[in-house]
Scaffold this active site. Structure first.
Site, PDB file in Angstrom:
ATOM      1  CB  SER A   1      -0.459   0.159   0.918  1.00 32.47           C
ATOM      2  OG  SER A   1      -0.148   0.214   2.110  1.00 32.47           O
ATOM      3  CE  LYS A   2       0.689   6.317  -3.135  1.00 33.38           C
ATOM      4  NZ  LYS A   2       1.091   5.768  -4.075  1.00 33.38           N
ATOM      5  NE  ARG A   3       0.908   0.396   6.483  1.00 39.81           N
ATOM      6  CZ  ARG A   3       1.759  -0.617   6.026  1.00 39.81           C
ATOM      7  NH1 ARG A   3       2.503  -0.198   6.992  1.00 39.81           N
ATOM      8  NH2 ARG A   3       1.382  -2.187   7.089  1.00 39.81           N
TER       9      ARG A   3
ATOM     10  N   GLY B   1       5.391   3.198  -0.142  1.00 42.59           N
ATOM     11  CA  GLY B   1       6.129   3.920  -0.748  1.00 42.59           C
ATOM     12  C   GLY B   1       5.558   4.145  -2.129  1.00 42.59           C
TER      13      GLY B   1
END
Ligand code: GLU
Length: 500
Positions: free
Chosen positions: A257-259, A261
Protein backbone atom coordinates in the site's frame (compact mmCIF):
# COMPACT_ATOMS: atom_id res chain seq x y z
CA UNK A 1 -2.65 -26.77 -16.33
CA UNK A 2 -0.01 -26.49 -18.99
CA UNK A 3 0.35 -23.32 -20.96
CA UNK A 4 -2.25 -22.62 -23.60
CA UNK A 5 -0.97 -23.63 -27.02
CA UNK A 6 -3.69 -22.04 -29.09
CA UNK A 7 -3.95 -18.24 -29.27
CA UNK A 8 -5.53 -16.77 -26.16
CA UNK A 9 -7.83 -13.79 -25.93
CA UNK A 10 -7.10 -12.05 -22.66
CA UNK A 11 -8.20 -8.75 -21.28
CA UNK A 12 -7.08 -6.08 -18.88
CA UNK A 13 -10.25 -4.57 -17.46
CA UNK A 14 -9.40 -1.75 -15.08
CA UNK A 15 -11.94 0.40 -13.32
CA UNK A 16 -10.93 4.05 -13.71
CA UNK A 17 -11.43 4.89 -10.06
CA UNK A 18 -7.79 5.43 -9.06
CA UNK A 19 -4.28 5.47 -10.47
CA UNK A 20 -3.52 1.83 -11.41
CA UNK A 21 -1.19 0.28 -8.89
CA UNK A 22 1.53 -2.25 -9.47
CA UNK A 23 -0.72 -5.24 -8.72
CA UNK A 24 -3.25 -4.05 -11.21
CA UNK A 25 -0.67 -3.42 -13.90
CA UNK A 26 0.78 -6.87 -13.25
CA UNK A 27 -2.41 -8.46 -14.56
CA UNK A 28 -2.06 -6.35 -17.70
CA UNK A 29 1.52 -7.48 -18.01
CA UNK A 30 0.78 -11.19 -17.57
CA UNK A 31 -2.04 -10.86 -20.11
CA UNK A 32 0.26 -9.12 -22.57
CA UNK A 33 3.00 -11.72 -22.19
CA UNK A 34 0.70 -14.69 -22.64
CA UNK A 35 -0.93 -13.03 -25.67
CA UNK A 36 2.50 -12.52 -27.27
CA UNK A 37 3.55 -16.05 -26.45
CA UNK A 38 0.53 -17.69 -28.03
CA UNK A 39 0.10 -15.17 -30.81
CA UNK A 40 -3.21 -14.25 -29.26
CA UNK A 41 -4.92 -10.95 -28.56
CA UNK A 42 -4.59 -8.59 -25.65
CA UNK A 43 -7.75 -6.56 -25.09
CA UNK A 44 -8.18 -3.47 -22.92
CA UNK A 45 -11.65 -2.75 -21.58
CA UNK A 46 -12.56 0.16 -19.35
CA UNK A 47 -14.97 -0.88 -16.60
CA UNK A 48 -16.56 2.44 -15.74
CA UNK A 49 -20.07 1.49 -14.69
CA UNK A 50 -19.61 2.91 -11.21
CA UNK A 51 -20.17 6.46 -12.39
CA UNK A 52 -19.91 7.98 -8.93
CA UNK A 53 -16.29 6.84 -8.64
CA UNK A 54 -15.26 7.60 -12.21
CA UNK A 55 -12.01 9.56 -12.41
CA UNK A 56 -10.79 10.82 -15.77
CA UNK A 57 -7.21 11.22 -14.49
CA UNK A 58 -7.24 7.57 -13.51
CA UNK A 59 -8.35 6.63 -17.01
CA UNK A 60 -5.53 8.69 -18.50
CA UNK A 61 -3.04 7.09 -16.12
CA UNK A 62 -4.19 3.62 -17.19
CA UNK A 63 -3.28 4.27 -20.81
CA UNK A 64 -0.11 6.12 -19.91
CA UNK A 65 1.05 3.21 -17.75
CA UNK A 66 0.38 0.73 -20.54
CA UNK A 67 2.20 2.87 -23.03
CA UNK A 68 5.18 3.48 -20.77
CA UNK A 69 5.59 -0.24 -20.14
CA UNK A 70 5.19 -1.02 -23.83
CA UNK A 71 2.03 -3.07 -23.30
CA UNK A 72 0.45 -2.37 -26.64
CA UNK A 73 -3.01 -3.82 -27.07
CA UNK A 74 -4.79 -5.35 -30.02
CA UNK A 75 -8.30 -4.20 -29.20
CA UNK A 76 -9.54 -1.48 -26.93
CA UNK A 77 -10.46 2.19 -26.62
CA UNK A 78 -8.89 4.28 -29.33
CA UNK A 79 -7.75 1.13 -31.10
CA UNK A 80 -11.03 -0.41 -32.13
CA UNK A 81 -11.73 -4.06 -32.79
CA UNK A 82 -14.59 -6.29 -33.78
CA UNK A 83 -16.14 -6.44 -30.32
CA UNK A 84 -16.34 -2.79 -29.31
CA UNK A 85 -17.16 -0.50 -27.76
CA UNK A 86 -14.51 -1.32 -25.21
CA UNK A 87 -15.87 1.07 -22.59
CA UNK A 88 -18.61 -0.43 -20.44
CA UNK A 89 -20.63 2.76 -20.02
CA UNK A 90 -21.13 2.65 -23.79
CA UNK A 91 -22.52 -0.89 -23.63
CA UNK A 92 -25.29 -0.20 -21.13
CA UNK A 93 -28.16 -1.29 -23.39
CA UNK A 94 -26.65 -4.78 -23.70
CA UNK A 95 -26.54 -5.22 -19.94
CA UNK A 96 -30.10 -4.02 -19.39
CA UNK A 97 -31.34 -6.36 -22.10
CA UNK A 98 -29.48 -9.34 -20.66
CA UNK A 99 -30.70 -8.63 -17.11
CA UNK A 100 -34.30 -8.35 -18.31
CA UNK A 101 -33.90 -11.60 -20.22
CA UNK A 102 -32.74 -13.29 -17.03
CA UNK A 103 -35.90 -12.05 -15.34
CA UNK A 104 -37.99 -13.47 -18.18
CA UNK A 105 -36.23 -16.84 -17.98
CA UNK A 106 -36.86 -16.98 -14.23
CA UNK A 107 -33.19 -16.69 -13.22
CA UNK A 108 -33.52 -13.20 -11.82
CA UNK A 109 -36.17 -10.91 -10.39
CA UNK A 110 -37.01 -7.26 -9.82
CA UNK A 111 -36.51 -6.07 -6.31
CA UNK A 112 -37.94 -2.92 -4.76
CA UNK A 113 -36.29 -3.22 -1.34
CA UNK A 114 -35.22 0.28 -0.42
CA UNK A 115 -31.74 1.18 0.87
CA UNK A 116 -33.37 1.98 4.23
CA UNK A 117 -34.95 -1.46 4.42
CA UNK A 118 -31.63 -3.07 3.51
CA UNK A 119 -29.93 -1.05 6.20
CA UNK A 120 -32.51 -2.08 8.82
CA UNK A 121 -32.10 -5.71 7.78
CA UNK A 122 -28.33 -5.51 8.20
CA UNK A 123 -28.68 -3.90 11.61
CA UNK A 124 -31.00 -6.68 12.78
CA UNK A 125 -28.58 -9.31 11.52
CA UNK A 126 -25.68 -7.57 13.21
CA UNK A 127 -27.56 -7.46 16.50
CA UNK A 128 -28.35 -11.18 16.18
CA UNK A 129 -24.67 -11.86 15.35
CA UNK A 130 -25.60 -13.18 11.93
CA UNK A 131 -23.58 -12.44 8.79
CA UNK A 132 -25.13 -9.57 6.84
CA UNK A 133 -26.92 -10.86 3.78
CA UNK A 134 -29.93 -10.02 1.69
CA UNK A 135 -32.88 -12.23 2.69
CA UNK A 136 -34.46 -12.81 -0.71
CA UNK A 137 -37.65 -10.91 0.10
CA UNK A 138 -37.92 -9.58 -3.46
CA UNK A 139 -38.50 -13.10 -4.75
CA UNK A 140 -42.01 -12.84 -3.37
CA UNK A 141 -42.97 -9.50 -4.86
CA UNK A 142 -45.63 -9.62 -7.54
CA UNK A 143 -45.24 -7.76 -10.84
CA UNK A 144 -48.03 -5.43 -9.68
CA UNK A 145 -46.23 -4.56 -6.47
CA UNK A 146 -43.05 -3.86 -8.38
CA UNK A 147 -44.95 -1.67 -10.81
CA UNK A 148 -46.49 0.24 -7.92
CA UNK A 149 -43.07 0.85 -6.41
CA UNK A 150 -41.77 1.93 -9.79
CA UNK A 151 -44.60 4.44 -10.13
CA UNK A 152 -43.86 5.68 -6.63
CA UNK A 153 -40.28 6.37 -7.72
CA UNK A 154 -38.67 3.70 -5.53
CA UNK A 155 -35.36 2.28 -6.70
CA UNK A 156 -35.78 -1.01 -8.56
CA UNK A 157 -32.89 -3.43 -8.99
CA UNK A 158 -32.57 -6.82 -10.61
CA UNK A 159 -31.15 -9.65 -8.51
CA UNK A 160 -29.99 -13.08 -9.52
CA UNK A 161 -31.72 -16.02 -7.84
CA UNK A 162 -29.07 -18.07 -6.09
CA UNK A 163 -30.04 -21.64 -5.20
CA UNK A 164 -30.08 -21.95 -1.41
CA UNK A 165 -28.25 -25.22 -1.29
CA UNK A 166 -25.72 -27.20 -3.27
CA UNK A 167 -22.18 -26.41 -4.31
CA UNK A 168 -20.45 -24.70 -7.16
CA UNK A 169 -16.85 -25.31 -8.15
CA UNK A 170 -14.28 -24.22 -10.68
CA UNK A 171 -10.76 -25.15 -11.60
CA UNK A 172 -8.45 -22.24 -11.00
CA UNK A 173 -5.30 -22.41 -13.11
CA UNK A 174 -3.17 -21.31 -10.17
CA UNK A 175 -4.92 -22.80 -7.15
CA UNK A 176 -6.62 -25.86 -8.57
CA UNK A 177 -10.19 -26.80 -7.74
CA UNK A 178 -12.08 -24.34 -5.57
CA UNK A 179 -15.54 -25.22 -4.23
CA UNK A 180 -18.13 -22.94 -2.67
CA UNK A 181 -21.31 -23.67 -0.74
CA UNK A 182 -24.22 -21.87 -2.40
CA UNK A 183 -25.93 -21.31 0.93
CA UNK A 184 -23.15 -18.82 1.70
CA UNK A 185 -24.29 -16.57 -1.14
CA UNK A 186 -27.31 -14.30 -1.22
CA UNK A 187 -29.33 -13.12 -4.22
CA UNK A 188 -27.04 -10.39 -5.52
CA UNK A 189 -27.75 -7.36 -7.63
CA UNK A 190 -26.91 -7.62 -11.32
CA UNK A 191 -28.60 -4.41 -12.49
CA UNK A 192 -28.58 -1.37 -10.24
CA UNK A 193 -31.45 1.10 -9.89
CA UNK A 194 -29.61 3.56 -12.16
CA UNK A 195 -29.86 0.90 -14.88
CA UNK A 196 -26.13 0.32 -14.71
CA UNK A 197 -24.94 -3.26 -14.36
CA UNK A 198 -22.84 -4.43 -11.45
CA UNK A 199 -19.31 -5.55 -12.22
CA UNK A 200 -20.47 -9.16 -11.85
CA UNK A 201 -22.93 -9.00 -14.72
CA UNK A 202 -21.08 -6.59 -16.97
CA UNK A 203 -17.75 -8.37 -17.08
CA UNK A 204 -19.31 -11.78 -17.58
CA UNK A 205 -21.30 -10.52 -20.57
CA UNK A 206 -18.34 -8.66 -22.02
CA UNK A 207 -15.87 -11.48 -21.56
CA UNK A 208 -18.32 -13.79 -23.32
CA UNK A 209 -19.09 -11.46 -26.20
CA UNK A 210 -15.43 -10.50 -26.63
CA UNK A 211 -14.42 -14.17 -26.78
CA UNK A 212 -12.13 -13.97 -23.76
CA UNK A 213 -10.52 -17.34 -23.15
CA UNK A 214 -8.60 -16.65 -19.91
CA UNK A 215 -9.52 -14.27 -17.14
CA UNK A 216 -6.29 -13.25 -15.44
CA UNK A 217 -6.97 -11.15 -12.36
CA UNK A 218 -6.04 -10.60 -8.72
CA UNK A 219 -7.01 -13.30 -6.27
CA UNK A 220 -9.22 -10.88 -4.35
CA UNK A 221 -11.79 -11.85 -7.00
CA UNK A 222 -11.84 -15.53 -6.08
CA UNK A 223 -14.64 -15.08 -3.59
CA UNK A 224 -16.81 -13.42 -6.27
CA UNK A 225 -16.15 -16.13 -8.83
CA UNK A 226 -19.09 -18.35 -7.74
CA UNK A 227 -21.39 -15.42 -8.55
CA UNK A 228 -19.81 -15.15 -11.97
CA UNK A 229 -20.24 -18.87 -12.54
CA UNK A 230 -23.93 -18.62 -11.60
CA UNK A 231 -24.40 -15.81 -14.14
CA UNK A 232 -22.73 -17.95 -16.78
CA UNK A 233 -25.06 -20.85 -15.92
CA UNK A 234 -28.12 -18.62 -16.04
CA UNK A 235 -27.09 -17.22 -19.40
CA UNK A 236 -26.19 -20.66 -20.71
CA UNK A 237 -22.60 -19.72 -21.57
CA UNK A 238 -19.33 -21.48 -20.85
CA UNK A 239 -17.07 -19.68 -18.39
CA UNK A 240 -13.52 -18.78 -19.40
CA UNK A 241 -10.49 -20.26 -17.65
CA UNK A 242 -9.71 -18.45 -14.43
CA UNK A 243 -6.15 -17.51 -13.52
CA UNK A 244 -6.12 -15.78 -10.13
CA UNK A 245 -2.76 -14.24 -9.41
CA UNK A 246 -1.47 -13.83 -5.85
CA UNK A 247 -1.52 -10.78 -3.68
CA UNK A 248 1.53 -8.50 -3.50
CA UNK A 249 2.93 -7.77 -0.06
CA UNK A 250 5.44 -5.21 1.13
CA UNK A 251 8.69 -6.25 2.83
CA UNK A 252 6.88 -6.25 6.17
CA UNK A 253 4.42 -8.87 4.84
CA UNK A 254 1.51 -6.44 4.91
CA UNK A 255 -0.52 -5.87 1.74
CA UNK A 256 1.37 -3.48 -0.54
CA UNK A 257 0.00 0.00 0.00
CA UNK A 258 0.92 3.67 -0.11
CA UNK A 259 2.79 3.46 3.14
CA UNK A 260 5.33 1.18 1.46
CA UNK A 261 6.18 4.03 -0.90
CA UNK A 262 5.39 4.37 -4.57
CA UNK A 263 2.72 1.94 -5.74
CA UNK A 264 1.96 3.01 -9.29
CA UNK A 265 3.98 2.36 -12.41
CA UNK A 266 3.95 6.06 -13.26
CA UNK A 267 5.51 6.98 -9.95
CA UNK A 268 8.36 4.62 -10.78
CA UNK A 269 8.70 6.28 -14.16
CA UNK A 270 9.01 9.68 -12.48
CA UNK A 271 11.49 8.34 -9.95
CA UNK A 272 13.88 7.42 -12.76
CA UNK A 273 13.19 3.76 -13.37
CA UNK A 274 13.42 2.28 -16.85
CA UNK A 275 10.30 0.66 -18.27
CA UNK A 276 12.19 -2.51 -19.18
CA UNK A 277 13.48 -2.90 -15.64
CA UNK A 278 10.04 -2.33 -14.14
CA UNK A 279 8.54 -4.76 -16.66
CA UNK A 280 11.10 -7.40 -15.71
CA UNK A 281 10.60 -6.78 -12.00
CA UNK A 282 6.79 -6.89 -12.10
CA UNK A 283 6.88 -10.11 -14.06
CA UNK A 284 8.67 -11.73 -11.15
CA UNK A 285 5.94 -10.73 -8.71
CA UNK A 286 4.16 -14.03 -8.45
CA UNK A 287 5.90 -15.77 -11.33
CA UNK A 288 9.36 -17.26 -11.70
CA UNK A 289 11.01 -19.02 -14.61
CA UNK A 290 11.88 -21.96 -12.36
CA UNK A 291 15.55 -21.19 -11.84
CA UNK A 292 17.44 -18.28 -10.33
CA UNK A 293 17.36 -16.12 -13.44
CA UNK A 294 16.11 -12.67 -12.60
CA UNK A 295 17.31 -10.30 -15.28
CA UNK A 296 15.48 -11.32 -18.42
CA UNK A 297 14.89 -9.54 -21.68
CA UNK A 298 11.31 -9.16 -22.77
CA UNK A 299 11.63 -11.84 -25.42
CA UNK A 300 13.02 -14.32 -22.87
CA UNK A 301 10.13 -13.59 -20.55
CA UNK A 302 7.70 -14.16 -23.41
CA UNK A 303 9.40 -17.46 -24.21
CA UNK A 304 9.63 -18.69 -20.67
CA UNK A 305 6.41 -17.42 -19.11
CA UNK A 306 4.05 -20.12 -18.01
CA UNK A 307 0.82 -20.10 -16.05
CA UNK A 308 2.07 -23.24 -14.31
CA UNK A 309 4.74 -21.28 -12.61
CA UNK A 310 2.49 -18.59 -11.19
CA UNK A 311 2.77 -18.91 -7.46
CA UNK A 312 -0.26 -19.45 -5.29
CA UNK A 313 1.31 -17.72 -2.31
CA UNK A 314 1.71 -13.94 -2.03
CA UNK A 315 4.55 -12.18 -3.78
CA UNK A 316 6.83 -9.76 -1.96
CA UNK A 317 7.61 -6.37 -3.40
CA UNK A 318 11.28 -5.71 -2.71
CA UNK A 319 12.01 -2.08 -3.56
CA UNK A 320 15.75 -2.59 -3.12
CA UNK A 321 15.74 -5.37 -5.66
CA UNK A 322 13.92 -3.13 -8.12
CA UNK A 323 16.59 -0.48 -7.68
CA UNK A 324 19.34 -3.03 -8.13
CA UNK A 325 17.64 -4.32 -11.27
CA UNK A 326 17.31 -0.82 -12.65
CA UNK A 327 21.05 -0.36 -12.12
CA UNK A 328 21.71 -3.55 -14.09
CA UNK A 329 19.52 -2.28 -16.95
CA UNK A 330 21.27 1.09 -16.91
CA UNK A 331 24.69 -0.59 -17.04
CA UNK A 332 23.59 -2.67 -20.00
CA UNK A 333 22.39 0.29 -22.04
CA UNK A 334 24.35 1.68 -24.93
CA UNK A 335 25.56 5.24 -24.51
CA UNK A 336 23.11 6.82 -26.93
CA UNK A 337 20.10 5.14 -25.33
CA UNK A 338 21.25 6.15 -21.89
CA UNK A 339 21.67 9.74 -23.03
CA UNK A 340 18.11 9.73 -24.38
CA UNK A 341 16.86 8.33 -21.10
CA UNK A 342 18.81 10.76 -18.91
CA UNK A 343 18.19 13.96 -20.82
CA UNK A 344 14.51 14.45 -19.95
CA UNK A 345 15.41 14.27 -16.26
CA UNK A 346 18.43 16.56 -16.53
CA UNK A 347 16.60 19.09 -18.65
CA UNK A 348 13.68 19.46 -16.25
CA UNK A 349 13.45 22.76 -14.38
CA UNK A 350 15.72 22.90 -11.36
CA UNK A 351 12.71 22.88 -9.03
CA UNK A 352 11.66 19.53 -10.55
CA UNK A 353 15.06 17.95 -9.98
CA UNK A 354 16.76 19.08 -13.20
CA UNK A 355 20.10 20.83 -13.59
CA UNK A 356 20.32 24.39 -12.26
CA UNK A 357 18.25 26.74 -14.36
CA UNK A 358 21.45 28.66 -15.12
CA UNK A 359 22.62 25.76 -17.30
CA UNK A 360 21.41 26.41 -20.84
CA UNK A 361 19.06 23.95 -22.48
CA UNK A 362 19.25 21.91 -24.58
CA UNK A 363 22.17 20.30 -22.83
CA UNK A 364 25.29 19.71 -24.89
CA UNK A 365 24.78 16.11 -26.00
CA UNK A 366 28.30 15.66 -27.32
CA UNK A 367 29.74 16.65 -23.96
CA UNK A 368 27.23 14.45 -22.12
CA UNK A 369 28.31 11.50 -24.26
CA UNK A 370 31.86 12.02 -23.08
CA UNK A 371 30.71 11.93 -19.44
CA UNK A 372 28.53 8.82 -19.59
CA UNK A 373 31.38 6.29 -19.16
CA UNK A 374 32.34 8.04 -15.92
CA UNK A 375 29.00 7.39 -14.26
CA UNK A 376 27.21 4.56 -16.05
CA UNK A 377 28.49 1.90 -13.65
CA UNK A 378 27.21 3.74 -10.63
CA UNK A 379 23.80 4.96 -11.65
CA UNK A 380 20.79 3.16 -10.22
CA UNK A 381 18.16 5.71 -11.18
CA UNK A 382 17.90 8.07 -14.12
CA UNK A 383 17.16 10.89 -11.69
CA UNK A 384 20.67 10.46 -10.30
CA UNK A 385 22.14 11.76 -13.54
CA UNK A 386 21.50 15.34 -12.50
CA UNK A 387 23.15 15.08 -9.14
CA UNK A 388 26.08 13.00 -10.37
CA UNK A 389 26.88 15.20 -13.33
CA UNK A 390 25.74 18.69 -12.36
CA UNK A 391 29.23 20.07 -11.64
CA UNK A 392 30.26 19.38 -15.24
CA UNK A 393 27.57 21.74 -16.45
CA UNK A 394 27.58 24.40 -13.76
CA UNK A 395 29.71 27.48 -14.23
CA UNK A 396 31.05 27.17 -10.68
CA UNK A 397 30.95 24.93 -7.67
CA UNK A 398 31.11 26.44 -4.25
CA UNK A 399 32.41 24.09 -1.56
CA UNK A 400 32.73 25.58 1.90
CA UNK A 401 35.99 25.75 3.88
CA UNK A 402 34.65 22.94 6.08
CA UNK A 403 34.00 20.66 3.14
CA UNK A 404 37.39 20.99 1.48
CA UNK A 405 39.80 19.24 3.88
CA UNK A 406 40.26 15.49 3.68
CA UNK A 407 40.33 13.24 6.74
CA UNK A 408 42.56 14.53 9.53
CA UNK A 409 43.58 17.62 7.55
CA UNK A 410 43.47 21.16 8.81
CA UNK A 411 43.00 24.25 6.65
CA UNK A 412 46.75 24.92 6.35
CA UNK A 413 47.53 21.43 5.13
CA UNK A 414 44.60 21.58 2.72
CA UNK A 415 45.87 24.85 1.29
CA UNK A 416 49.33 23.33 0.91
CA UNK A 417 47.85 20.34 -0.94
CA UNK A 418 45.72 22.51 -3.22
CA UNK A 419 48.52 24.94 -4.01
CA UNK A 420 50.78 22.10 -5.07
CA UNK A 421 47.93 20.56 -7.05
CA UNK A 422 47.19 23.89 -8.73
CA UNK A 423 50.78 24.43 -9.78
CA UNK A 424 50.88 20.98 -11.32
CA UNK A 425 47.52 21.49 -12.97
CA UNK A 426 48.82 24.55 -14.80
CA UNK A 427 51.64 22.59 -16.41
CA UNK A 428 50.15 19.10 -16.87
CA UNK A 429 50.01 18.12 -20.47
CA UNK A 430 48.42 16.13 -21.97
CA UNK A 431 45.45 16.62 -19.69
CA UNK A 432 44.54 12.94 -19.92
CA UNK A 433 43.47 10.65 -17.07
CA UNK A 434 46.42 8.21 -17.05
CA UNK A 435 48.99 10.94 -17.33
CA UNK A 436 47.30 13.03 -14.63
CA UNK A 437 47.15 10.06 -12.31
CA UNK A 438 50.87 9.35 -12.56
CA UNK A 439 51.72 13.04 -12.14
CA UNK A 440 49.53 13.48 -9.08
CA UNK A 441 50.72 10.29 -7.43
CA UNK A 442 54.29 11.50 -7.85
CA UNK A 443 53.28 14.85 -6.42
CA UNK A 444 51.81 13.23 -3.29
CA UNK A 445 55.08 11.47 -2.72
CA UNK A 446 57.05 14.66 -3.30
CA UNK A 447 55.07 16.68 -0.77
CA UNK A 448 54.89 13.69 1.60
CA UNK A 449 51.18 13.28 1.70
CA UNK A 450 49.10 10.15 1.33
CA UNK A 451 47.50 10.09 -2.13
CA UNK A 452 44.08 10.25 -0.44
CA UNK A 453 45.05 13.43 1.40
CA UNK A 454 46.03 15.14 -1.80
CA UNK A 455 43.18 13.82 -3.93
CA UNK A 456 40.36 14.49 -1.51
CA UNK A 457 40.60 18.32 -1.46
CA UNK A 458 41.12 18.34 -5.23
CA UNK A 459 37.94 16.30 -5.66
CA UNK A 460 35.89 18.60 -3.47
CA UNK A 461 37.41 21.71 -5.04
CA UNK A 462 36.56 20.75 -8.61
CA UNK A 463 33.26 18.89 -8.08
CA UNK A 464 31.85 20.42 -4.91
CA UNK A 465 31.27 16.86 -3.63
CA UNK A 466 32.98 14.31 -1.43
CA UNK A 467 31.85 11.52 -3.72
CA UNK A 468 32.25 11.93 -7.42
CA UNK A 469 33.29 9.89 -10.47
CA UNK A 470 36.98 8.81 -10.72
CA UNK A 471 39.11 11.89 -10.08
CA UNK A 472 41.43 11.95 -13.08
CA UNK A 473 38.70 11.15 -15.58
CA UNK A 474 36.72 13.94 -13.99
CA UNK A 475 39.60 16.42 -14.22
CA UNK A 476 40.21 15.53 -17.81
CA UNK A 477 36.52 15.86 -18.72
CA UNK A 478 36.22 19.18 -16.88
CA UNK A 479 39.25 20.53 -18.71
CA UNK A 480 42.37 22.26 -17.50
CA UNK A 481 40.95 25.80 -17.34
CA UNK A 482 37.97 24.93 -15.16
CA UNK A 483 40.15 22.80 -12.85
CA UNK A 484 42.52 25.75 -12.40
CA UNK A 485 39.72 28.23 -11.70
CA UNK A 486 38.01 25.92 -9.22
CA UNK A 487 41.21 25.11 -7.32
CA UNK A 488 42.09 28.80 -7.13
CA UNK A 489 38.66 29.56 -5.79
CA UNK A 490 38.92 26.78 -3.19
CA UNK A 491 42.29 28.06 -2.00
CA UNK A 492 40.81 31.53 -1.62
CA UNK A 493 37.87 30.18 0.36
CA UNK A 494 40.23 28.41 2.74
CA UNK A 495 42.49 31.45 3.15
CA UNK A 496 39.50 33.70 3.88
CA UNK A 497 38.30 31.21 6.48
CA UNK A 498 41.59 31.41 8.30
CA UNK A 499 41.56 35.21 8.39
CA UNK A 500 37.93 35.34 9.56
N1 GLU B 1 -12.73 -3.92 -13.09
C1 GLU B 1 -12.14 -4.91 -12.25
C2 GLU B 1 -10.94 -4.31 -11.53
O1 GLU B 1 -10.56 -3.21 -11.84
C3 GLU B 1 -11.70 -6.06 -13.12
C4 GLU B 1 -11.55 -7.36 -12.42
C5 GLU B 1 -11.38 -8.45 -13.46
O2 GLU B 1 -10.30 -8.48 -14.06
O3 GLU B 1 -12.29 -9.23 -13.64
O4 GLU B 1 -10.38 -4.88 -10.65
Amino acid sequence: MTNPTSPVRVRYAPSPTGIPHIGNIRTALFCWVIAQQTNGQFIVRIEDTDRSRYDSDAEKAIFESLQWLGLDFDEGPGKGGLHGPYVQSQRQATYVKAAEKLVESGHAYYDDTTPEQLHALRERQKAAKQPPRYDGRGRHRSPEEIEESRQAGLPITIRLKVPDHGKIAFEDSVRGKITFELKELDDFVILKSDQMPTYHLAHVLDDASMGVTHVIRGDEWISSTPRHLLIHQALGITPPKYVHVPLILGNDKAKLSKRHGATSALEYRDMGFLPDAVFNFICLLGWSPGDDTEVMARKDIINRFSIDRINDSPATFDAEKLEWMNGVYIRNMNTDDLICALLPFMEKPESDGGLPDSVTRPIDRVYLKQLIPLVQERLKLLTEGTETLDFFFKENVDPSAEELPGKKMGAAMTIQALEAALALCKTSSPFEPEFLESEYRALAEKIQMKPGQLFSPIRVAITGKKFAPPLFDTMSALGQDRCITRMEKAILTLKLSIIA
